[in-house]
Design an enzyme around this catalytic site. Structure first.
Site, mmCIF file in Angstrom:
data_model
loop_
_atom_site.group_PDB
_atom_site.id
_atom_site.type_symbol
_atom_site.label_atom_id
_atom_site.label_comp_id
_atom_site.label_asym_id
_atom_site.label_seq_id
_atom_site.Cartn_x
_atom_site.Cartn_y
_atom_site.Cartn_z
ATOM 1 N N HIS A 101 -17.800 -9.805 -52.668
ATOM 2 C CA HIS A 101 -16.374 -9.636 -52.351
ATOM 3 C C HIS A 101 -15.624 -10.665 -53.214
ATOM 4 C CE1 HIS A 101 -18.236 -8.676 -48.390
ATOM 5 N NE2 HIS A 101 -17.204 -7.902 -48.159
ATOM 6 N N ASP A 104 -15.662 -14.084 -51.654
ATOM 7 C CA ASP A 104 -16.944 -14.821 -51.621
ATOM 8 C C ASP A 104 -17.016 -15.751 -52.826
ATOM 9 O OD1 ASP A 104 -17.554 -12.860 -49.762
ATOM 10 O OD2 ASP A 104 -18.857 -11.733 -51.130
HETATM 11 C C1 XLS Z 1 -19.684 -5.568 -42.434
HETATM 12 C C2 XLS Z 1 -19.974 -4.871 -43.670
HETATM 13 C C3 XLS Z 1 -19.581 -5.618 -44.942
HETATM 14 C C4 XLS Z 1 -19.523 -4.687 -46.117
HETATM 15 C C5 XLS Z 1 -18.793 -5.205 -47.305
HETATM 16 O O1 XLS Z 1 -20.150 -5.224 -41.356
HETATM 17 O O2 XLS Z 1 -21.326 -4.515 -43.687
HETATM 18 O O3 XLS Z 1 -20.445 -6.682 -45.155
HETATM 19 O O4 XLS Z 1 -20.809 -4.326 -46.530
HETATM 20 O O5 XLS Z 1 -17.468 -5.518 -47.028
#
Ligand code: XLS
Ligand code: NI
Ligand code: NI
Length: 393
Positions: A101, A104
């Site tokens: 992301h 991140d």
């Molecule tokens: C949350 C999601 C997230 C997505 C990406 O539950 O799994 O981590 O994979 O935003």
């Protein structure tokens, strides 16, 4: 050098090995059905749980548990340190892909322009590291759920200023995903949902979300991004109800807004079970509806009703979904992203290796079993026989 440098490159040692820091089933170069295991599974390490989660839970009141150097100091130099450590880990673990992301990788600045500039300098750095290590990008995404501005959603926020901000953020993340050679772009609508219908204009929110997604697709074509746009279904958490409830709901949404030829799904094991389905149900549904894209590999806990994001640890449980994947012809742009995190007590840097190794070994072992079933073709023969009546006049 980083906290992950204490470990040499992880090697395949075979099923009899007792070395916790070696692969037992994931022999990346082993060829089955004409492709290597790495080419079939296309595994990825996710940046968020692996390098950004500090071991908090709702009871730790924000106190970090994992002691990593990049959890201290000013956010920008910490982000540089974190990126160094992450690529050190990727290179030693040896999986082909990573996922991230925007938030991140880089902290927010005072406004969107400043935020984008901070992200740019870190991702320039990531681009060089990808080149040096050969690690590729499975997908990128934007975090539209952590900042307080998104408390009532991003694309579905009642405030159009927030919608516009989110659109700006996605534009930048999508452009970077393209620039880094990402094979997909994911949208997970964590806060695109509601807490109560009494204050929610659902029709308005769905239309706004449809319009938002149409803009993402339009921009993808404008910049010539060749990857797939994926929605990641999840029924709840953090909101009480999420609009992207499950694959079938997402398909209805895509049809409603004319996007079913443009957008596919990224299915997560633990989200499938949270929606009251099995993982194989979601995979099968997405192939049946023509919107299969990619997978987030993790598992839930049968006794817990939330997204525990555990590393896969039961290969038998994964076989039916992988049989379906093989029936469907396997991954095109997608792969297996470890959207999984350690248990809180796994505080040592080496534990991150052990978690991923266990996860990929579980997947590889399940995949090899699925290949056996698929090639023996007994299931397919029985299935074909079951519908034989439809082959007649
Ligand atoms: C949350 C999601 C997230 C997505 C990406 O539950 O799994 O981590 O994979 O935003
Ligand atoms: Ni999840
Ligand atoms: Ni996920």
């Amino acid at each position: 050098m980083s906290v992950y440098s204490t470990v040499d490159s992880i090697r395949f040692e075979g099923p009899d090995s007792t070395n916790p820091l070696a692969f037992r089933w994931y022999d990346a170069t082993r060829v089955v059905m004409g492709k290597t295991l790495a080419e079939h599974l296309r595994p990825a390490v996710c940046y968020w749980h692996s390098f950004c989660w500090r071991g908090e839970d709702p009871f730790s009141l924000g106190v970090p548990l994992f002691n990593r150097p990049w959890f201290q100091g000013d956010p920008q130099s910490a982000a540089v340190q974190k990126l160094d450590a992450a690529f050190d880990f990727f290179a030693r673990l040896g999986l082909p892909y990573w996922t991230f992301h925007d938030r991140d990788v880089a902290p927010e600045g005072a406004n969107l322009r400043e935020t984008n500039a901070i992200l740019d300098s870190l991702l320039e750095n990531a681009a060089r590291k990808m080149q040096d290590t050969g690690v590729k990008l499975l997908w990128g995404t934007a975090n539209l759920f952590s900042h307080p501005r998104y408390m009532s959603g991003a694309a579905t926020n009642p405030d159009p200023e927030v919608y516009a901000y989110a659109a700006g953020q996605v534009k930048h993340a999508l452009e970077w995903t393209a620039r880094l050679g990402g094979e997909n772009y994911v949208l997970w609508g964590g806060r695109e949902g509601y807490e109560t219908l009494l204050n929610t204009d659902m029709k308005h929110e769905l239309d706004a979300y449809g319009r938002f997604l149409a803009s993402v697709v339009e921009h993808k074509h404008k910049i010539g991004f060749k990857g797939a746009i994926l929605i990641e279904p999840k029924p709840k958490e953090p909101t009480k109800h999420q609009y992207d409830y499950d694959t079938a709901t997402v398909y209805g949404f895509l049809r409603r807004y004319g996007l079913d030829q443009e957008v596919k799904v990224n299915i997560e094991v633990n989200h499938a079970t949270l929606s009251g389905h099995s993982f194989e149900h979601e995979v099968t549904t997405s192939f049946a509806l023509g919107i299969f894209g990619s997978l987030d590999a993790n598992r839930g806990d049968e006794q817990l009703g939330w997204d525990t994001d555990q590393f896969p640890n039961n290969h038998v449980a994964l076989v039916p979904a992988l049989v379906e994947l093989l029936r469907g012809g396997g991954f095109k742009t997608g792969g297996m992203n470890f959207d999984a995190k350690l248990r809180r007590q796994s505080i040592d840097p080496e534990d991150l290796y052990a978690g991923h190794i266990g996860g990929i070994d579980t997947l590889a072992r399940a995949f090899l079993s699925a290949v056996d079933l698929h090639q023996a073709a007994e299931l397919d023969r029985a299935r074909t026989a079951r519908y034989a009546g439809w082959k007649n006049e």
